[in-house]
Design a protein around this motif. Structure first.
Motif, PDB file in Angstrom:
ATOM      1  N   VAL A   1      -9.481   2.253  -8.448  1.00  0.00           N
ATOM      2  CA  VAL A   1      -8.668   2.154  -9.659  1.00  0.00           C
ATOM      3  C   VAL A   1      -7.400   1.341  -9.389  1.00  0.00           C
ATOM      4  O   VAL A   1      -6.918   0.627 -10.269  1.00  0.00           O
ATOM      5  N   VAL A   2      -6.891   1.400  -8.172  1.00  0.00           N
ATOM      6  CA  VAL A   2      -5.694   0.645  -7.805  1.00  0.00           C
ATOM      7  C   VAL A   2      -5.956  -0.852  -7.935  1.00  0.00           C
ATOM      8  O   VAL A   2      -5.088  -1.606  -8.388  1.00  0.00           O
ATOM      9  N   TYR A   3      -7.144  -1.292  -7.565  1.00  0.00           N
ATOM     10  CA  TYR A   3      -7.479  -2.716  -7.652  1.00  0.00           C
ATOM     11  C   TYR A   3      -7.398  -3.213  -9.095  1.00  0.00           C
ATOM     12  O   TYR A   3      -6.948  -4.339  -9.342  1.00  0.00           O
ATOM     13  N   VAL A   4      -7.820  -2.403 -10.047  1.00  0.00           N
ATOM     14  CA  VAL A   4      -7.729  -2.792 -11.458  1.00  0.00           C
ATOM     15  C   VAL A   4      -6.259  -3.019 -11.831  1.00  0.00           C
ATOM     16  O   VAL A   4      -5.919  -4.014 -12.478  1.00  0.00           O
ATOM     17  N   GLY A   5      -5.396  -2.112 -11.409  1.00  0.00           N
ATOM     18  CA  GLY A   5      -3.967  -2.281 -11.655  1.00  0.00           C
ATOM     19  C   GLY A   5      -3.426  -3.537 -11.007  1.00  0.00           C
ATOM     20  O   GLY A   5      -2.606  -4.249 -11.600  1.00  0.00           O
ATOM     21  N   TRP A   6      -3.892  -3.814  -9.781  1.00  0.00           N
ATOM     22  CA  TRP A   6      -3.433  -5.029  -9.107  1.00  0.00           C
ATOM     23  C   TRP A   6      -3.863  -6.280  -9.862  1.00  0.00           C
ATOM     24  O   TRP A   6      -3.080  -7.220 -10.003  1.00  0.00           O
TER      25      TRP A   6
ATOM     26  N   ARG B   1     -14.357  -5.160   1.453  1.00  0.00           N
ATOM     27  CA  ARG B   1     -13.836  -4.584   2.700  1.00  0.00           C
ATOM     28  C   ARG B   1     -12.748  -3.578   2.312  1.00  0.00           C
ATOM     29  O   ARG B   1     -11.845  -3.927   1.562  1.00  0.00           O
ATOM     30  N   PRO B   2     -12.829  -2.342   2.814  1.00  0.00           N
ATOM     31  CA  PRO B   2     -11.803  -1.360   2.436  1.00  0.00           C
ATOM     32  C   PRO B   2     -10.435  -1.710   3.013  1.00  0.00           C
ATOM     33  O   PRO B   2     -10.334  -2.304   4.083  1.00  0.00           O
ATOM     34  N   ILE B   3      -9.408  -1.340   2.278  1.00  0.00           N
ATOM     35  CA  ILE B   3      -8.035  -1.494   2.759  1.00  0.00           C
ATOM     36  C   ILE B   3      -7.555  -0.109   3.186  1.00  0.00           C
ATOM     37  O   ILE B   3      -7.561   0.832   2.387  1.00  0.00           O
ATOM     38  N   GLN B   4      -7.143  -0.008   4.436  1.00  0.00           N
ATOM     39  CA  GLN B   4      -6.739   1.261   5.026  1.00  0.00           C
ATOM     40  C   GLN B   4      -5.277   1.585   4.691  1.00  0.00           C
ATOM     41  O   GLN B   4      -4.493   0.700   4.367  1.00  0.00           O
ATOM     42  N   PRO B   5      -4.884   2.869   4.839  1.00  0.00           N
ATOM     43  CA  PRO B   5      -3.519   3.279   4.486  1.00  0.00           C
ATOM     44  C   PRO B   5      -2.417   2.551   5.252  1.00  0.00           C
ATOM     45  O   PRO B   5      -1.331   2.342   4.713  1.00  0.00           O
ATOM     46  N   ASP B   6      -2.668   2.165   6.483  1.00  0.00           N
ATOM     47  CA  ASP B   6      -1.634   1.532   7.299  1.00  0.00           C
ATOM     48  C   ASP B   6      -1.658   0.004   7.234  1.00  0.00           C
ATOM     49  O   ASP B   6      -0.948  -0.665   7.973  1.00  0.00           O
ATOM     50  N   ALA B   7      -2.452  -0.538   6.318  1.00  0.00           N
ATOM     51  CA  ALA B   7      -2.579  -1.994   6.220  1.00  0.00           C
ATOM     52  C   ALA B   7      -1.264  -2.626   5.795  1.00  0.00           C
ATOM     53  O   ALA B   7      -0.541  -2.099   4.951  1.00  0.00           O
ATOM     54  N   THR B   8      -0.951  -3.767   6.392  1.00  0.00           N
ATOM     55  CA  THR B   8       0.215  -4.562   6.012  1.00  0.00           C
ATOM     56  C   THR B   8      -0.246  -5.994   5.796  1.00  0.00           C
ATOM     57  O   THR B   8      -1.338  -6.381   6.211  1.00  0.00           O
TER      58      THR B   8
ATOM     59  N   ILE C   1       0.865  -1.170   0.000  1.00  0.00           N
ATOM     60  CA  ILE C   1       0.000   0.000   0.000  1.00  0.00           C
ATOM     61  C   ILE C   1       0.909   1.230   0.000  1.00  0.00           C
ATOM     62  O   ILE C   1       1.710   1.409   0.911  1.00  0.00           O
ATOM     63  N   ARG C   2       0.792   2.036  -1.044  1.00  0.00           N
ATOM     64  CA  ARG C   2       1.605   3.243  -1.152  1.00  0.00           C
ATOM     65  C   ARG C   2       0.720   4.481  -0.951  1.00  0.00           C
ATOM     66  O   ARG C   2      -0.504   4.417  -1.182  1.00  0.00           O
ATOM     67  N   PRO C   3       1.307   5.584  -0.542  1.00  0.00           N
ATOM     68  CA  PRO C   3       0.511   6.795  -0.306  1.00  0.00           C
ATOM     69  C   PRO C   3      -0.365   7.191  -1.494  1.00  0.00           C
ATOM     70  O   PRO C   3      -1.508   7.627  -1.315  1.00  0.00           O
ATOM     71  N   GLU C   4       0.149   7.016  -2.712  1.00  0.00           N
ATOM     72  CA  GLU C   4      -0.640   7.408  -3.894  1.00  0.00           C
ATOM     73  C   GLU C   4      -1.833   6.485  -4.151  1.00  0.00           C
ATOM     74  O   GLU C   4      -2.692   6.791  -4.978  1.00  0.00           O
ATOM     75  N   HIS C   5      -1.920   5.362  -3.447  1.00  0.00           N
ATOM     76  CA  HIS C   5      -3.062   4.457  -3.578  1.00  0.00           C
ATOM     77  C   HIS C   5      -4.280   4.935  -2.788  1.00  0.00           C
ATOM     78  O   HIS C   5      -5.390   4.462  -3.018  1.00  0.00           O
ATOM     79  N   ILE C   6      -4.058   5.821  -1.838  1.00  0.00           N
ATOM     80  CA  ILE C   6      -5.110   6.219  -0.903  1.00  0.00           C
ATOM     81  C   ILE C   6      -5.923   7.380  -1.476  1.00  0.00           C
ATOM     82  O   ILE C   6      -5.366   8.377  -1.943  1.00  0.00           O
ATOM     83  N   ASP C   7      -7.248   7.256  -1.402  1.00  0.00           N
ATOM     84  CA  ASP C   7      -8.119   8.300  -1.933  1.00  0.00           C
ATOM     85  C   ASP C   7      -8.653   9.199  -0.817  1.00  0.00           C
ATOM     86  O   ASP C   7      -8.263   9.060   0.346  1.00  0.00           O
ATOM     87  N   GLU C   8      -9.560  10.095  -1.175  1.00  0.00           N
ATOM     88  CA  GLU C   8     -10.107  11.042  -0.205  1.00  0.00           C
ATOM     89  C   GLU C   8     -10.959  10.378   0.873  1.00  0.00           C
ATOM     90  O   GLU C   8     -11.248  10.983   1.902  1.00  0.00           O
ATOM     91  N   ASN C   9     -11.322   9.137   0.672  1.00  0.00           N
ATOM     92  CA  ASN C   9     -12.067   8.384   1.689  1.00  0.00           C
ATOM     93  C   ASN C   9     -11.140   7.633   2.643  1.00  0.00           C
ATOM     94  O   ASN C   9     -11.608   6.849   3.462  1.00  0.00           O
TER      95      ASN C   9
END
Length: 141
Positions: A35-40, A74-81, A21-29
């Protein structure tokens, strides 16, 4: 409404790819943007292909994505590992393969799942080609 969770067929290899999870993956929510999931989905399928086939095969053939369909569970949060993707293929249909991807958190909970339809093409002509029988075994158990 989301489908039931995808389960791999017993005769298919499940290929696992860790996801960062990179900072640019995180949206305003404040979670990973859809869109990141499509890339994945695309990156995971490419990694599986690259891991199972040699340079000569990869030079001869290429894959074109025809469609991606994703269920967000289920949403993936910015600090997820510990986020991983599990992928496997379905049955070939002429030049097409369905590829399944399940994205799971560190506890094994499914965060998203997707199915992509890929078409095998000749790398030089970009014309579709029936999936050769010897291309199926590397994706099998």
């Amino acid at each position: 409404m989301a489908r039931p969770v995808f389960e791999p067929r017993p005769d298919r290899e499940v290929f696992v790819v860790p996801l960062d999870i990179r900072p640019e993956h995180i949206d305003e929510n404040e979670h990973v943007n859809n869109v990141v999931y499509v890339g994945w989905l695309q990156d995971v399928g490419t990694a599986h292909w690259n891991a199972r086939f040699d340079d000569a095969t990869r030079a001869k053939w290429s894959w074109v994505a025809l469609r991606h369909e994703i269920d967000y569970l289920r949403p993936i949060q910015p600090d997820a590992t510990g986020i991983i993707a599990r992928t496997w293929v379905g049955d070939p249909q002429g030049p097409r393969f369905a590829r399944y991807v399940r994205i799971e958190d560190a506890e094994g909970r499914v965060c998203a799942q997707g199915i992509s339809e890929w078409c095998l093409v000749d790398s030089k002509t970009l014309r579709p080609h029936r999936i050769p029988a010897d291309m199926i075994a590397p994706f099998s158990r």
